[in-house]
Design an enzyme around this catalytic site. Structure first.
Site, PDB file in Angstrom:
ATOM      1  N   THR A   1       4.305   1.790   2.262  1.00 31.95           N
ATOM      2  CA  THR A   1       5.596   1.974   1.594  1.00 31.95           C
ATOM      3  C   THR A   1       6.376   3.117   2.245  1.00 31.95           C
ATOM      4  O   THR A   1       7.559   2.972   2.597  1.00 31.95           O
ATOM      5  CB  THR A   1       5.378   2.266   0.099  1.00 31.95           C
ATOM      6  OG1 THR A   1       4.741   1.138  -0.499  1.00 31.95           O
ATOM      7  CG2 THR A   1       6.697   2.546  -0.608  1.00 31.95           C
ATOM      8  N   ALA A   2       5.707   4.273   2.412  1.00 31.13           N
ATOM      9  CA  ALA A   2       6.393   5.426   3.011  1.00 31.13           C
ATOM     10  C   ALA A   2       6.799   5.126   4.452  1.00 31.13           C
ATOM     11  O   ALA A   2       7.919   5.425   4.879  1.00 31.13           O
ATOM     12  CB  ALA A   2       5.498   6.659   2.951  1.00 31.13           C
TER      13      ALA A   2
ATOM     14  N   GLY B   1       0.826  -1.200   0.000  1.00 32.47           N
ATOM     15  CA  GLY B   1       0.000   0.000   0.000  1.00 32.47           C
ATOM     16  C   GLY B   1       0.864   1.255   0.000  1.00 32.47           C
ATOM     17  O   GLY B   1       2.066   1.207   0.292  1.00 32.47           O
ATOM     18  N   CYS B   2       0.241   2.381  -0.322  1.00 31.93           N
ATOM     19  CA  CYS B   2       1.000   3.631  -0.432  1.00 31.93           C
ATOM     20  C   CYS B   2       1.523   4.076   0.934  1.00 31.93           C
ATOM     21  O   CYS B   2       2.713   4.355   1.093  1.00 31.93           O
ATOM     22  CB  CYS B   2       0.155   4.711  -1.084  1.00 31.93           C
ATOM     23  SG  CYS B   2      -1.486   4.931  -0.370  1.00 31.93           S
ATOM     24  N   TYR B   3       0.644   4.126   1.927  1.00 30.94           N
ATOM     25  CA  TYR B   3       1.091   4.529   3.265  1.00 30.94           C
ATOM     26  C   TYR B   3       2.148   3.565   3.815  1.00 30.94           C
ATOM     27  O   TYR B   3       3.183   3.995   4.335  1.00 30.94           O
ATOM     28  CB  TYR B   3      -0.090   4.600   4.230  1.00 30.94           C
ATOM     29  CG  TYR B   3      -1.002   5.792   4.092  1.00 30.94           C
ATOM     30  CD1 TYR B   3      -0.514   7.093   4.175  1.00 30.94           C
ATOM     31  CD2 TYR B   3      -2.368   5.632   3.921  1.00 30.94           C
ATOM     32  CE1 TYR B   3      -1.370   8.190   4.086  1.00 30.94           C
ATOM     33  CE2 TYR B   3      -3.242   6.719   3.827  1.00 30.94           C
ATOM     34  CZ  TYR B   3      -2.732   7.991   3.916  1.00 30.94           C
ATOM     35  OH  TYR B   3      -3.576   9.073   3.837  1.00 30.94           O
TER      36      TYR B   3
END
Lengths: 345, 345, 345, 345
Positions: free
Chosen positions: C152-153, C148-150
């Site tokens: 990953t960060a 997911g995007c969150y």
């Protein structure tokens, strides 16, 4: 091919770097910056971390002659006027993103730019780099004056109509809107976020330097010199220009026929895309790309043609068109390194 | 005075609430919403917490007659056409923010709105609520058709020129730009943040419902019916309209004289402010206020007049002008509750 | 290599198209969309004009088996759970941008996603596609669950610290902010421009589906299962995620030493870039690119480490990381087609 | 009452003007600006056209003593330290929007502000103007140090928890985000539109001047001095602060009970509004108003409390709170001239 960028710290230079990095035949070998010589680009632009070795340098023709075969000027007004001739003389072909060589008439330059023009001989030698208009001359040029951002959008919208005598040249009105990156990298009251966010602002009505540039090419295309009305307005976005153009139709064509004529006019020009009837482009649909998208509307009640033309001011309006010109000058396919989908959304 | 708002959940209604809350003589006693009856406003709009007691109600003339003396319609098209006559008959004066009663000719309404018009008798009875044009008739009106947002900006920019025969009415071009709140509260693909942020988009060229409204008043002011060119474009901001207007000058006046004439024309109209020569307004300079700010430019090369007119579409373009009309209908000073500095920045 | 995109109309799919178009070895041969089968992509996305021939198709394993060697799922939750196994069985390797195969434990999936999980066997077979963590397993995978995007960060910010036992895993707090494109292409009240422009909004505190995904990998890296605090907030921009992470330091290292340790940890991972001491990244510095930029701050007064990690949610947080995974699965250099300067400004 | 504004050209001053203009008892009689003395405000701020007569003046205690009864300082750091004592001595009560008198300990001021503090005597005399904390002392004050924007949001979010010993003071983490107007009116690289639009940027981690201010009041409320973690991030919007606060719960209360306790704590404080359980505020819901809206989340898995607190940095974070303090100092209802609905959308 080895390339130099003169004026390495503005948005035009940074966009050249981005686009040249994915170009298959060109490689940036030198970045020249008077103000930042000795610094690395990453100090100024952290987003370039990992891409550029070496520091920015000062301008030195002898060194550049050894280093590169081609140069882009992305410097403030007056710099290319003084330095570009030296490079051309040294056999380095150039594209100038500034306005120093766009106008043929030194007096017109002086009047609108309020600065000393280049010599008449050089102005005559310069080729105006709008590939959709004069690709053949660009191919032969020693150096090319890359069009301004507003003129690119306005001219690509108008050329089919003016060149074919469809509209009355004395009736042309160009209502142009630009994002803030067109104002460059230097902070000012106008570009201060809190001032221009959630704001739309008219500026320089009737006095923008791009007016004579537009008129010069329209005269060439239409065979008659006519002043145009040209308004500029800032829009709260970073990239994008929309030129909404009005002109009185002087031939008996329908909207469908006009669209067909435009399609035909740009048939061999891959960076101009026409919208279907009843649709008009949005600036985001060309963002970060070299496209100019155009939509038409014929108002039968007023017999007036409305043309909506959009570009990314930093790409087709600056760095991208510069590379397109470089491709043509080098005999490469003009889409080389530029055939990419716009970033969306 | 007790006031009802019919159509309580859109941006127009919410802006009426904000402005009426600081009005010294008016108090909102009922909010009518078909879709949200029984709910509190705070459920829909958390920012209203602490301000509104009671829930939204359904429309009932008998109840309203007991509750209020005045009503605003801020409902979708067609609602005021059906319900407003009942309130007027019950002795409740009304201001309608929708377009149902703006056009005098039912056929024109039908053509542009593609819907059934109100009866001819009612259309004739309705007073077009642009106070800078017909304050006297508004004072006498049983009900007022509040102007559209684009027409307000365009007409205030054009009236001094058209009314005084300064420009050729057949040459008028209005290039209008709007923030997104003009598109209302309902989500759609066009108003989706990722689509319209960092984007400028042309839409409804030549087919916008506001065209006949502008033409109707220009005919009244100029004495001749002429179609205008009118383009609409979305700008990535929430509030604000800029109308950039072009027209051919047909009298021998200088820019200074034109500005003086405009100043004089609006001398007794406190909500119109003129910019000094060489300056033009920005939308943020009127944000959240009832002002319309105007700047002029006379291009001597083309003899064309450019007028830049800005408003906040939700205030002077909707709720604020509605309250200005209410003030006039009630015999109060028209600035009552509206004389505030714009929010800046 | 020929590639299919399943779920062709969302932002993830469009970003895959943009990036795959410049990939030297992969070519998109089929776009599958249940809702838009038979339509051309250009009807939905005018910006793709000139790039995609053919229309979108319905899902058919037999046809796909003939057409392509590799598939990306960019579909709503539940679609890949049902369809991906068929492709894998047909010998087509897949990367799934959705969350269907990210969690190993079906019960955890059921609890957070409130939907039926894939079979335990398939969940175990799926490889979590964070190349900076498990590149070797990705290389061998039949199919990869793209993070997911969150996560990953957050994970790229935390892995060096957690993996090396530098911080107390029970103390981790992740304050995450996202642009609107993370909310997808479907219009809603939350993503309506006038609502979220000039606005910052907290949402789904403590209940976001990305929480168990982050915890699963942190447990793997740190050797102990601990709940984290995770907050999500919408920021008025289209692209970009910033995760600001707090954790109590449990070793005696200075800020300089921590930065060195991070540098070393990511030495062979070209898409993670560290900011020098005293500098922190901004989301625009990675926009449109596959980079994750990280900055550190050690507060000696509280002995707490702050980690700022930024990505473009549609690239390193979705399509770009998907292509990075494809590169690894195919044995290509992981930067293939992805080594580009961010678009700036 | 007649009022002066010292430091007339910044955003704080302009916001004071907007709010004081609608205040029923106060009237601005003098605007002092060293840099713009002799100019009219409208030259700098066209949006004020029609509201301010006269020009800006230089600072002169004797003149001010004749003109006004009350003064606001909205000047850069250091100005009020030097000038405010003169006004107080002349019997003019003052509210200082700058930070010169907020910290009680001169050494702490010197350490964080890197500038010379005011005298210890004056620092002790100054009353910290957070009305929700010490309304009674404000009422008696000769001059008030108006809280910083970040501290206002953070402290209003934390006070009920810290004052009642609900959370471990050593565990407090404040993740703060601000719009750009907090950076003031002076253009800079950071506030340049093209740089910060579509961007989120972390800055001054661990070194922001507002840290000691927050700690000073938390020590007073909680009875123990503890350092907090405090991060600041710029968000691409003009107005608004969101403070997302994390702290470990040290009492056995449910989310419902915590909300009730907060409701009770702020029962007599009209400008603090609590969101219902499961909802959290957005910055736009307080825009242009003096409200601070707060939402809570208790994560039972980590036993950590998350508090989301939002204000408009120019209103409750500056000018509005200043007027609230003036109201209290003058013995007026604290909501006088401030009880308005936020502008929405």
């Amino acid at each position: 091919m080895k390339v130099a960028i003169i004026g390495g710290t503005g948005y035009g230079a940074v966009e050249l770097l981005r686009l040249l990095h994915i170009h298959p035949y060109a490689e940036v070998k030198a970045i020249i910056s008077h103000s930042s010589a000795g610094k690395s680009l990453t100090e100024l632009y952290p987003h370039t971390d990992g891409f550029m070795q070496g520091n920015m340098e000062t301008f030195d023709v002898a060194v550049l002659k050894e280093q590169v075969d081609f140069a882009f000027f992305a410097a403030p007004p007056g710099v290319s006027r003084d330095l570009l001739p030296q490079l051309v003389e040294a056999g380095i072909r150039c594209v100038d993103l500034a306005g120093d060589f766009r106008l043929k008439d030194p007096e017109v330059y002086h009047k609108w730019y309020k600065a000393d023009p280049a010599s008449q001989a050089l102005l005559e030698k310069a080729v105006y780099g709008l590939p959709e208009w004069n690709k053949r001359e660009i191919a032969e040029a020693d150096f090319v004056a890359n069009p301004g951002c507003y003129p690119t959008a306005a001219l690509l919208g108008l050329l089919p109509a003016v060149h074919n005598g469809l509209v009355d040249p004395a009736s042309i009105i160009i209502d142009a809107k630009s994002g803030l990156s067109g104002a460059g990298k230097s902070p000012s009251a106008v570009t201060h976020y809190s001032e221009i966010n959630e704001n739309m602002k008219a500026y320089k009505l009737g006095s923008h330097k791009h007016i004579p540039e537009i008129e010069q090419l329209l005269a060439e295309a239409g065979g008659t010199q006519q002043p145009v009305s040209f308004s500029t307005q800032l829009v709260p976005m970073t990239r994008g220009i929309m030129a909404t153009i009005y002109a009185n139709l002087q031939v008996g064509l329908s909207e469908t026929e006009l669209l067909e004529l435009y399609e035909k006019y740009y048939e061999t020009h891959p960076f101009v895309r026409l919208r279907p009837q009843g649709e008009w482009p949005a600036t985001k649909e060309v963002a970060t790309s070299n496209f100019c998208d155009i939509g038409l509307h014929l108002d039968e009640r007023t017999n007036r043609l409305t043309i909506v033309s959009v570009i990314d001011n930093l790409v087709k309006g600056a760095a991208g068109q510069g590379i397109q010109n470089m491709n043509i000058m080098q005999g490469w396919e003009q889409t080389t390194g530029l055939w990419m989908l716009p970033v969306y959304p």
